[in-house]
Design an enzyme around this catalytic site. Sequence first.
Site, PDB file in Angstrom:
ATOM      1  CG  LEU A  42      -2.163  -0.814   1.237  1.00 56.50           C
ATOM      2  CD1 LEU A  42      -2.844  -0.741   2.609  1.00 56.50           C
ATOM      3  CD2 LEU A  42      -3.134  -0.374   0.154  1.00 56.50           C
ATOM      4  CG  ASP A  43       0.972   3.932  -3.302  1.00 54.90           C
ATOM      5  OD1 ASP A  43       1.920   3.156  -3.483  1.00 54.90           O
ATOM      6  OD2 ASP A  43       0.229   4.329  -4.223  1.00 54.90           O
TER       7      ASP A  43
END
Length: 305
Positions: A42-43
């Site tokens: 996930l960013d």
Amino acid sequence: MQSAELNGILLMDKPQGFTSHDVVAKLRGILHTRKIGHGGTLDPLATGVLPVFVGGATKAADFAAAQDKEYVAGFTLGYNTDTQDATGETLQTSGKRAAREAVERALAQFRGPQRQVPPMYSAVKVNGQKLYDLARKGKEVERPARDIIVHEATLLDFDEAAQQGTLRLAVSKGTYVRTIVNDLGEALGTLAVMHSLTRTRSGAYALDQCRSFDEVERAMQDGTMPQLLLPTDSLFLKHPAVQLTGEGAERIARGAVVFPRQAHGLPEQAGTLCRVYHEGRFLMLGQVRTLNKGGLGLFVYKNFH
């Protein structure tokens, strides 16, 4: 409690500002174990479901990364950035405005199987180099499009005055939600960036099952940490369960094929993946294959011990 006792899947609600690697690094300190990894990047901007694998369960991390995901994404029309999200540098602005009906129509074309070009700011490798490393040096290279599936794309809300809205997306592995937002802007004849992202589901795991760092630290202090860990086989509940006889368990332990008489509930379709158990203990993911002499057998697909 010894860290060696910890074995299973910890569902974390990733906080904003952390990379997935940051989450793993922090948990490594809290849980006092180095045998830990995550299942699906996930960013830093994103929050939500991040499955973390501890102990022997780390062998299952790649399976989680390959499963479908669901997201709720906030987007803003009127400008774009080099990262395709609100954390990047603005590249262009557009004065064109869109009505809700136009957004609904444009979004419809993003449903179903399609090919997507990954963004430059991504961990995808081209010729052995991660794209984000090249992007940080100001370089842009041609990226091969990848096959993805958008199972669901729903406009949850859209504020025409603010030109901001929220999408719910259910997608296959490897899908970049910020690229869908970027491309949605282009389809509307304007520009768009993703300003928020929450992963609400990863495979069978939902956001309401997830834990915070505080909960994990408390569980370590009071000795209840094992209760927060889901068993490894919870990742594979969509696959049928097969129960081995004692003879079958002995054969599989040395990597030999298991025959139908040694595996209760063995599916009759070659290629089927199965959860394999002996006396209630999850052993592995097995696969039904056709034998050279005809008939079916059960083979080791992935061992988790």
